[in-house]
Scaffold this motif. Structure first.
Motif, PDB file in Angstrom:
ATOM      1  N   UNK A 111       0.898  -1.137  -0.005  1.00  0.00           N
ATOM      2  CA  UNK A 111       0.046  -0.093  -0.125  1.00  0.00           C
ATOM      3  C   UNK A 111       0.923   1.118  -0.057  1.00  0.00           C
ATOM      4  N   UNK A 112       0.214   2.468  -0.131  1.00  0.00           N
ATOM      5  CA  UNK A 112       1.097   3.637  -0.439  1.00  0.00           C
ATOM      6  C   UNK A 112       1.607   3.669   1.405  1.00  0.00           C
ATOM      7  N   UNK A 113       1.118   3.732   2.291  1.00  0.00           N
ATOM      8  CA  UNK A 113       1.754   3.793   3.515  1.00  0.00           C
ATOM      9  C   UNK A 113       2.653   2.771   3.866  1.00  0.00           C
ATOM     10  N   UNK A 114       2.616   1.865   3.499  1.00  0.00           N
ATOM     11  CA  UNK A 114       3.636   0.760   3.755  1.00  0.00           C
ATOM     12  C   UNK A 114       4.724   0.810   2.857  1.00  0.00           C
ATOM     13  N   UNK A 115       4.572   1.249   1.816  1.00  0.00           N
ATOM     14  CA  UNK A 115       5.918   1.850   0.859  1.00  0.00           C
ATOM     15  C   UNK A 115       6.627   2.774   1.332  1.00  0.00           C
ATOM     16  N   UNK A 116       5.910   3.723   1.841  1.00  0.00           N
ATOM     17  CA  UNK A 116       6.617   5.081   2.476  1.00  0.00           C
ATOM     18  C   UNK A 116       7.501   4.602   3.668  1.00  0.00           C
ATOM     19  N   UNK A 117       6.908   3.644   4.437  1.00  0.00           N
ATOM     20  CA  UNK A 117       7.494   3.060   5.831  1.00  0.00           C
ATOM     21  C   UNK A 117       8.775   2.559   5.161  1.00  0.00           C
ATOM     22  N   UNK A 118       8.796   1.632   4.095  1.00  0.00           N
ATOM     23  CA  UNK A 118      10.000   0.909   3.691  1.00  0.00           C
ATOM     24  C   UNK A 118      10.996   2.008   3.347  1.00  0.00           C
ATOM     25  N   UNK A 119      10.771   3.063   2.518  1.00  0.00           N
ATOM     26  CA  UNK A 119      11.664   3.989   2.165  1.00  0.00           C
ATOM     27  C   UNK A 119      12.189   4.716   3.232  1.00  0.00           C
ATOM     28  N   UNK A 120      11.348   5.356   4.230  1.00  0.00           N
ATOM     29  CA  UNK A 120      11.652   6.176   5.296  1.00  0.00           C
ATOM     30  C   UNK A 120      12.235   5.252   6.609  1.00  0.00           C
ATOM     31  N   UNK A 121      11.779   4.549   7.051  1.00  0.00           N
ATOM     32  CA  UNK A 121      11.979   3.840   8.406  1.00  0.00           C
ATOM     33  C   UNK A 121      12.804   2.362   8.044  1.00  0.00           C
ATOM     34  N   UNK A 122      12.731   1.810   7.031  1.00  0.00           N
ATOM     35  CA  UNK A 122      13.189   0.390   6.970  1.00  0.00           C
ATOM     36  C   UNK A 122      11.897  -0.620   7.537  1.00  0.00           C
ATOM     37  N   UNK A 123      11.006  -0.152   7.365  1.00  0.00           N
ATOM     38  CA  UNK A 123       9.921  -1.001   8.023  1.00  0.00           C
ATOM     39  C   UNK A 123       8.933  -1.716   7.054  1.00  0.00           C
ATOM     40  N   UNK A 124       8.545  -3.097   7.086  1.00  0.00           N
ATOM     41  CA  UNK A 124       7.891  -3.822   6.328  1.00  0.00           C
ATOM     42  C   UNK A 124       6.724  -4.275   6.937  1.00  0.00           C
ATOM     43  N   UNK A 125       5.570  -4.277   6.246  1.00  0.00           N
ATOM     44  CA  UNK A 125       4.351  -5.064   6.807  1.00  0.00           C
ATOM     45  C   UNK A 125       3.863  -6.306   6.230  1.00  0.00           C
ATOM     46  N   UNK A 126       3.229  -7.186   6.853  1.00  0.00           N
ATOM     47  CA  UNK A 126       2.889  -8.545   6.235  1.00  0.00           C
ATOM     48  C   UNK A 126       1.638  -8.835   7.072  1.00  0.00           C
ATOM     49  N   UNK A 127       0.688  -9.553   6.224  1.00  0.00           N
ATOM     50  CA  UNK A 127      -0.494  -9.984   6.951  1.00  0.00           C
ATOM     51  C   UNK A 127       0.009 -11.215   7.469  1.00  0.00           C
ATOM     52  N   UNK A 128      -0.501 -11.642   8.612  1.00  0.00           N
ATOM     53  CA  UNK A 128      -0.037 -12.851   9.467  1.00  0.00           C
ATOM     54  C   UNK A 128      -1.156 -13.430  10.094  1.00  0.00           C
TER      55      UNK A 128
ATOM     56  N   UNK B  30       4.158  -5.292  11.565  1.00  0.00           N
ATOM     57  CA  UNK B  30       5.072  -4.370  10.867  1.00  0.00           C
ATOM     58  C   UNK B  30       6.453  -4.720  11.632  1.00  0.00           C
ATOM     59  N   UNK B  31       7.506  -5.117  10.673  1.00  0.00           N
ATOM     60  CA  UNK B  31       8.639  -5.473  11.298  1.00  0.00           C
ATOM     61  C   UNK B  31       9.642  -4.636  10.961  1.00  0.00           C
ATOM     62  N   UNK B  32      10.617  -4.122  11.945  1.00  0.00           N
ATOM     63  CA  UNK B  32      11.747  -3.346  11.634  1.00  0.00           C
ATOM     64  C   UNK B  32      13.066  -4.248  11.451  1.00  0.00           C
ATOM     65  N   UNK B  33      13.790  -3.917  10.564  1.00  0.00           N
ATOM     66  CA  UNK B  33      15.036  -4.634  10.207  1.00  0.00           C
ATOM     67  C   UNK B  33      16.152  -3.937  10.703  1.00  0.00           C
ATOM     68  N   UNK B  34      17.311  -4.497  11.033  1.00  0.00           N
ATOM     69  CA  UNK B  34      18.431  -4.087  11.332  1.00  0.00           C
ATOM     70  C   UNK B  34      19.138  -3.035  10.373  1.00  0.00           C
TER      71      UNK B  34
END
Length: 94
Positions: A10-27, A81-85
């Motif tokens: 989604x747009x918000x999830x893609x912005x989080x990837x670029x800005x914060x390095x966070x990825x979202x998953x349905x689990x 939402x997971x934050x990577x190293x």
């Protein structure tokens, strides 16, 4: 039990990837944070620093038809939402 269902695109999830390095998953709704962390690390070969989860409740839907009211509900979803190293990334669009 499959813990990771699919990544959230989604747009918000893609912005989080670029800005914060966070990825979202349905689990899976029954998975806890430790299971989600292990599943992401095993599936993508990265180091997870932090896991945040959110459960969205099912929504009731009604509509009027010729045969009367049709009542139903959407599925209950759990999103993680997971934050990577630092310096690590997951190739979702490749």
């Amino acid at each position: 039990m499959a813990i990771l269902i699919k990544p959230v695109i989604s747009e918000k999830a893609t912005n989080n990837i670029e800005a914060l390095g966070q990825y979202s998953f349905y689990v899976d709704t029954k998975a806890n944070k430790l299971q989600i962390k292990e599943a992401v690390e095993k599936a993508y070969g990265v180091q997870v620093v932090k896991v945040n989860t959110l459960v969205s409740a099912p929504k009731m839907k009604t509509r009027y038809t010729k045969t009367g009211f049709q009542i139903g509900k959407t599925n209950k979803l759990k999103k993680a939402t997971v934050q990577l190293a630092e310096g690590q990334e997951i190739e979702l669009f490749g």
